[in-house]
Design an enzyme around this catalytic site. Structure first.
Site, PDB file in Angstrom:
ATOM      1  N   ALA B  11       0.830  -1.206   0.000  1.00  0.00           N
ATOM      2  CA  ALA B  11       0.000   0.000   0.000  1.00  0.00           C
ATOM      3  C   ALA B  11       0.866   1.258   0.000  1.00  0.00           C
ATOM      4  O   ALA B  11       0.688   2.155  -0.838  1.00  0.00           O
ATOM      5  CB  ALA B  11      -0.925  -0.008   1.220  1.00  0.00           C
ATOM      6  N   SER B  40       7.767  -3.811  -0.599  1.00  0.00           N
ATOM      7  CA  SER B  40       6.983  -4.194  -1.782  1.00  0.00           C
ATOM      8  C   SER B  40       7.072  -5.678  -2.118  1.00  0.00           C
ATOM      9  O   SER B  40       7.468  -6.042  -3.219  1.00  0.00           O
ATOM     10  CB  SER B  40       7.441  -3.378  -3.002  1.00  0.00           C
ATOM     11  OG  SER B  40       7.298  -2.011  -2.749  1.00  0.00           O
ATOM     12  N   CYS B  44       1.320 -12.779   0.322  1.00  0.00           N
ATOM     13  CA  CYS B  44       0.485 -13.918  -0.073  1.00  0.00           C
ATOM     14  C   CYS B  44       1.322 -15.067  -0.616  1.00  0.00           C
ATOM     15  O   CYS B  44       0.859 -16.196  -0.715  1.00  0.00           O
ATOM     16  CB  CYS B  44      -0.507 -13.521  -1.158  1.00  0.00           C
ATOM     17  SG  CYS B  44      -1.171 -11.884  -0.936  1.00  0.00           S
ATOM     18  N   VAL B  81       8.068   4.357  12.848  1.00  0.00           N
ATOM     19  CA  VAL B  81       7.463   5.639  13.220  1.00  0.00           C
ATOM     20  C   VAL B  81       6.740   5.451  14.553  1.00  0.00           C
ATOM     21  O   VAL B  81       5.942   4.524  14.706  1.00  0.00           O
ATOM     22  CB  VAL B  81       6.509   6.142  12.124  1.00  0.00           C
ATOM     23  CG1 VAL B  81       5.762   7.387  12.598  1.00  0.00           C
ATOM     24  CG2 VAL B  81       7.304   6.450  10.850  1.00  0.00           C
TER      25      VAL B  81
END
Lengths: 456, 456
Positions: B11, B40, B44, B81
């Site tokens: 995402a 990336s 799956c 973060v």
């Protein structure tokens, strides 16, 4: 009440079976006439039987005459209906074996006479060994010729549509030396756009079939009554058997002679209930009818088993007092040529232009499974979308295993007049054994959306 | 302008890449933080890598950190973060390797923190050898454990959803003795209806995986710091490795701490442009967000790579000044369990009931190809349609090769709220290598239509 059915294949017998399911023998008498020797068979399976993938003729027969009779249908095999008297509600049929004529009155009539292979004048001579491929009787004739003496060694298939390429492959599998003659620039030129047709040509040639495009046929040469070669401006092409794959024409002459309406495509005209226009009690279904293209609104003649079955079922439900409808088609089709799967739905570029659309196209290459998953193979998808609105007008797919059936998702999208932009959001299935994380359909929709944006 | 991205998987990096594609390095600075060691990648694909179908870890990585950096993205790996200051438009990140903190200001922020496997209290103890399967870091940890000493010989997978059954198969392929513990009556009980789940259970058992349904787990037993068994009321199940397949929870705590809205599913709330509700410049995408179910209208959390990629792309386009939308999902999913393909779209019976629908169902058995065509295999389709309207609410498919991807046509039908009656007329592709003359989808639509008629 009495139903007479003309034609004992998919459309006619689907209608008869549906009517029988709704109305028992006490309420409905059914008489069906079939001029051939088989009922309810898969004509689409003929090339696979000829080629040997299907062992047995019987496997192609979904329901035999005996089975229909057991279901209470009075089936008259080898009977050809020669006239329909709509005013007196009567048909006349000739007994092709025993001779003589029979007359049957009807309350309802189902007209399901099928279609006949286009046979140019030069193919109508006396030479034997020239075949169309439409009925199972055609199939058995080809099989007998291939098994006969002297054994054919060369085959020419004329016309590179579905039947042509499938039959070319079947002949190749039988060990014949096969040439495919196609008058346009690519095989399947009516079915797919040229760049897709080029992939088909490459696959066929790769298997060892000679493909001659932009071919013209002057005639046949024969010896001893048997075909020996196809004569072309470029010379003779040896042919111990010639197969015609030039399309079929609806058998509507009998209907026309009875005053029933025949449309511009040559097919019998019906409404969406499959009732023949202008009649109350005459129904038609299958390869003999014309239907409506749901995108263009134009009448079209699309002789496919899947439509014949649906139309027959719809006719049978309606004549028995139910309600069902066959609204039309969107031009979906699929075939397997050697290892290549080819599918289409909606309009090709040529068809879109002819219908007056301005459009954009997108062509993408992707894979059937995640690139890293074993067995992933290349596939190509082409989309055609209306300029400005982005409405999906058509799609074509070429690939190896697991490629072509994806056309169904695109067919449902065309059916629902989706825009390619909305399609980018479609919730299609994803897992590595089935698709890349961006399914090829979604990648194509994205690219087509970009083309729409660029054009507006 | 400056974009900060939190999370370097599908995402986040899709958003970054789309933004970069639209705005060059002269117009947009991009800083991305990833706490793990990979970017990336295909999560799956992990079960297939563990199971050996995919050889190489690298094959699962669509784009490496180096490739992203070459595209002009300032990627900080192993940085987590820890805080978002929405008022001052700043994030704080901890360097997990070098130590210390960095602060980065932003004009736009993409929140793409993913999800974390559900880990019950009993699995949070000190025993090693207990794994969730969500990130590629999880995958490498499992791989190292399986390759380590002493070599694990028994595996227990807890939870029979997609990941559970896929991991169970992967372990079996690695030669382990595998037990799958599932708390409900059937594996994939959340995904498919019981009669479909029963077919899955049968297939898994047939491969040699022990399947225990209605299983309860009390805890783990360990020795020398390593897990040894799963403790159940029925006794201990030996386990040199335990894999958790109990679902995942969105990583939304960081967002919640920053005052960003979190919905009832635990996912961050966004609009259809993937903009976080109530913000102007904060976007969220992937497994950390909740989305809308387009049939029920309810918020749902559906952590799937295909949604993460789409949502990331949409966020990236919009933050860069374009327009794209992600309207929601309809619950399409697919998996391959041993040789069995399982797919679903729309609502299951349980979900339909929960959403307040009255419905009818149809279950049909058919074949993937014409019955006579070599390689035809059995497939089962279940349809769920709203009572009275006949609107298709959901579909499930189980079969062997060529079965599951047919769910896409049904997904497009659900998406377009087609009625099963209209579906009976759909122009789906037919040829003997691809379908019976009545495609299984059409047969199911016919049967569902009959059920709708019978119910009204």
């Amino acid at each position: 009440m009495k139903l007479v059915v003309i034609g004992g294949d998919a459309a006619g017998m689907s209608a008869a079976s549906q009517a029988r399911k709704r109305l028992g023998t006490d309420r409905l008498e059914i008489v069906a006439f079939e001029r051939g020797r088989f009922t309810s068979y898969s004509a689409c399976g003929i090339p696979y039987w000829i080629g040997g993938a299907v062992d047995d003729l019987d496997a192609l027969i979904a329901r035999s005459p005996e089975a229909h009779r057991k279901a209470g249908i009075d089936l008259r095999m080898r009977h050809e209906v020669t006239a329909i008297d709509t005013a007196n509600r009567e048909v006349v049929a000739r007994d092709l074996v025993g001779g003589g004529e029979v007359r049957e009155s009807f309350d309802h009539l189902v007209y399901a006479t099928g279609a006949t292979p286009v046979t140019p004048e030069w193919a109508q001579g006396p030479a034997s060994g020239v075949f169309g491929v439409q009925t199972l009787d055609d199939g058995t004739a080809i099989q007998e010729w291939l098994d006969g003496e002297p054994a054919p060694r060369t085959a020419v298939v004329i016309g590179g549509g579905y039947i042509g390429v499938e039959m070319a492959e079947a002949m190749l599998k039988r060990g014949l030396d096969v040439t495919l003659l196609e008058k346009s620039a690519q095989p399947m030129g009516k079915t797919v756009d040229p760049e897709v047709g080029a992939l088909v040509a490459e696959a066929i040639r790769g298997q060892g079939i000679k493909v001659v495009t932009e071919a013209h046929v002057d005639g046949l040469s024969a010896a001893g009554g048997r075909v020996r070669a196809v004569v072309t401006p470029a010379g003779e092409v040896p042919a111990d058997i010639v197969v015609l794959g030039l399309g079929v024409r609806p058998n509507s002459a009998l209907a026309a002679a009875a005053g029933l309406p025949v449309g511009p495509t040559g097919g019998v005209r019906t409404d969406r209930q499959m009732r023949v226009e202008g009649t109350e009690n005459i129904w038609a279904a299958g390869d003999c009818v014309e239907t409506r293209h749901l995108i263009t609104g134009e009448p079209v003649h699309v002789p496919l088993g899947t439509h014949a079955n649906k139309q027959g079922r719809v006719a049978g439900i309606n004549l028995a007092g139910g309600y069902a409808s066959f609204p039309g088609v969107i031009g979906t089709a699929v075939t397997k040529v050697c290892e290549l799967e080819v599918a289409r739905t909606g309009l090709t570029e040529k068809e879109a232009t002819h219908a007056g659309y301005e459009y954009v196209t997108a062509l993408v290459e992707s894979t059937s499974r995640a690139g890293y998953y074993p067995g992933a193979s290349k596939m190509t998808i082409k989309l055609i979308a209306e300029r400005r609105t982005g409405t999906l007008l058509g799609a074509q797919i070429v690939g190896k295993a697991e490629a072509a059936k994806r056309i169904d998702a695109l067919a449902v999208a065309v059916w629902n007049r989706m825009s390619v932009e909305e399609m980018t959001a479609l919730d299609l299935s994803y897992a590595p054994p089935f698709a890349p994380v961006w399914d090829p359909v979604l990648i194509a929709a994205r690219k087509a959306t970009e083309a729409v944006h660029a054009a507006t």
